[in-house]
Write an enzyme that holds these catalytic residues in place. Structure first.
Site, PDB file in Angstrom:
ATOM      1  N   HIS A   1      26.250  59.095  44.936  1.00  0.00           N
ATOM      2  CA  HIS A   1      26.790  57.743  45.085  1.00  0.00           C
ATOM      3  C   HIS A   1      25.574  56.823  45.098  1.00  0.00           C
ATOM      4  CE1 HIS A   1      29.689  60.175  47.456  1.00  0.00           C
ATOM      5  NE2 HIS A   1      30.598  59.266  47.169  1.00  0.00           N
TER       6      HIS A   1
ATOM      7  N   ASP B   1      23.961  56.748  48.533  1.00  0.00           N
ATOM      8  CA  ASP B   1      23.139  57.818  49.109  1.00  0.00           C
ATOM      9  C   ASP B   1      21.819  57.990  48.358  1.00  0.00           C
ATOM     10  OD1 ASP B   1      26.120  59.349  48.562  1.00  0.00           O
ATOM     11  OD2 ASP B   1      24.557  59.731  47.082  1.00  0.00           O
TER      12      ASP B   1
HETATM   13  C1  XUL Z   1      35.396  62.275  49.895  1.00  0.00           C
HETATM   14  C2  XUL Z   1      34.873  62.780  48.606  1.00  0.00           C
HETATM   15  C3  XUL Z   1      33.837  61.939  47.965  1.00  0.00           C
HETATM   16  C4  XUL Z   1      33.927  61.898  46.479  1.00  0.00           C
HETATM   17  C5  XUL Z   1      32.979  60.934  45.832  1.00  0.00           C
HETATM   18  O1  XUL Z   1      36.396  63.055  50.436  1.00  0.00           O
HETATM   19  O2  XUL Z   1      35.243  63.826  48.155  1.00  0.00           O
HETATM   20  O3  XUL Z   1      32.589  62.418  48.367  1.00  0.00           O
HETATM   21  O4  XUL Z   1      33.692  63.157  45.933  1.00  0.00           O
HETATM   22  O5  XUL Z   1      33.070  59.663  46.341  1.00  0.00           O
END
Ligand code: XUL
Ligand code: CO
Length: 441
Positions: A100, A103
């Site tokens: 993301h 992060d």
């Molecule tokens: C949350 C989840 C996230 C997604 C990406 O449950 O799975 O980490 O994979 O935002």
């Protein structure tokens, strides 16, 4: 001192090995059904759980030191995480990662600073990717952690938040492309509601679709030819998330004419939260032609939340790999370990044990799924079960060559249908025999 200093290079040693830092089943270059294991499995490291998460839960603060030698400056910390990530991927032989924006780089004090930090970190990561086999599996934007997203991102009641989220997504798409990623994920953590009493569902869904359409239009105009994924999850953090499961995502994608650009990123623990099995969600994705990628983890049947554990259940990984093989395997997608070590597993070595467990569980699953397919008893049974559609009136139904009038005439003449057994217990026995026979070729 390097964060993963105590983790040696991990290699395949076979199932008899007692070396905790060795793969027992994952033999990267071994050929299965014409393809290397590593090409079938395409393992990816999740940046957030692996390098950022510190074991915090609703009842306690972090148990894990993830300061990488006491780094306090946010950019220095971000770079130290990247250093650790590449060292880890090299040691484990992992060739993909997922991130993301939030992060990878610090948020900073303004949207502009956020974008600049992200660009700087992406340049740093890109440099590290040189001369390594490491590739980006997918990128995404975090539109759920910051308090401004309390009502959602794309589905927020505030248009200014929609604009902010759009800016984040635009920049996250830019950096995904910059790193050569072939996947971009939308996980709508707060794209849902707490109560219908304060929610305009129709506007929220329309806006969510508007965000996705703008993302597609923007990325395609920049030459992006990868996939977009929706990652279903029924709840958590919201009470009801719009992307509930594969079937609700397909309905949404159909309604808003997004099927040609989107596929599904199926997460095991999200499947079980929705009251489905992991295999069910993979089967639905395959059936609707939207199978894309996988977030590999597992939940705990006794806990009703997203525990994101590393996969250890080889029955489930076998049936998952069976679906993935039947779907034709991964193209742009892969197996991202969206999984975290347990709170008391706080050392860097625990992260290595966790990945070894997950990779071996899926390697075992791949071997056994291929055996299940080669064995042929399950597939042959299913084919025979539906044989009535191969001839006579069944063939006419299948080929859309009949109607109610003809079927009534047929049924009246035919009388009570003859049925055959579903043989579930027999089939479960076949699966057990294959799983337990010890044969690993
Ligand atoms: C949350 C989840 C996230 C997604 C990406 O449950 O799975 O980490 O994979 O935002
Ligand atoms: Co996920």
């Amino acid at each position: 001192m390097k964060f993963f200093e105590n983790v040696p290079k991990v290699q395949y040693e076979g199932s008899k090995s007692t070396n905790p830092f060795a793969f027992k089943y994952y033999d990267a270059d071994r050929i299965i059904a014409g393809k290397k294991m590593k090409e079938h499995l395409k393992f990816a490291l999740s940046w957030w759980h692996t390098l950022v998460a510190g074991g915090q839960d609703p009842f306690g603060i972090n148990t894990m030191d993830r300061s990488y030698g006491g780094k306090t400056d946010p950019m220095e910390l971000a770079k130290a995480r990247a250093d650790a990530a590449f060292d880890f991927m090299d040691k484990l032989g992992i060739e993909y990662f997922c991130f993301h924006d939030a992060d990878l780089a610090p948020e900073g004090n303004s949207l502009q600073e956020r974008n600049e930090n992200l660009k700087e970190m992406v340049a740093y990561v890109k440099e590290k990717m040189q001369d390594t086999p490491v590739k980006l599996l997918w990128g995404t934007s975090n539109c759920f952690t910051n308090p401004r997203f309390m009502h959602g991102g794309a589905t927020s009641c505030e248009a200014d938040v929609f604009a902010w989220a759009a800016t984040q997504v635009k920049n996250a798409i830019d950096v995904t492309m910059e790193l050569g990623g072939k996947g971009y994920v939308f996980w709508g953590g707060r794209e849902g509601y707490e109560t219908l009493l304060n929610t305009d569902v129709e506007l929220e869904l329309d806006n969510y679709a508007r965000m996705l359409k703008m993302a597609v239009r923007y990325a395609r105009s920049k030459g992006y030819d990868g996939d977009f994924y929706i990652e279903p999850k029924p709840k958590e953090p919201t009470k009801h998330q719009y992307d509930f499961d594969v079937a609700s995502c397909v309905a949404f994608l159909e309604k808003y004419d997004l099927m040609q650009d989107f596929r599904i990123n199926v997460e095991a623990n999200h499947a079980t939260l929705a009251g489905h099995t992991f295999q069910h969600e993979l089967r639905m994705a395959r059936t609707f032609g939207v199978f894309g990628s996988v977030d590999a983890n597992q939940g705990d049947l006794l806990l009703g939340w997203d525990t994101d554990q590393f996969p250890s259940n080889v029955y489930d990984t076998t049936l998952a790999m069976y679906e993935i093989l039947k779907a034709g395997g991964f193209t742009n997608g892969g197996l991202n370990f969206d999984a975290k070590v347990r709170r008391p597993s706080f050392t860097p070595e625990d992260i290595a044990y966790a990945y070894i467990l997950g990779m071996d569980s899926f390697a075992f699953g791949l071997i056994k799924a291929q055996q299940l397919i080669e064995d042929g008893r399950v597939d042959a049974f299913v084919e025979k079960k539906y044989a009535s559609y191969q001839e006579g009136i069944g063939e006419k139904i299948r080929k859309n060559e009949t109607n109610f009038e003809e079927l009534e005439t047929y049924a009246l003449k035919n009388g009570e249908p003859t049925l055959s057994s579903g043989r579930q217990e027999y089939l479960e026995g076949v699966v057990n025999t294959i799983l337990l026979d010890g044969k690993m070729e």
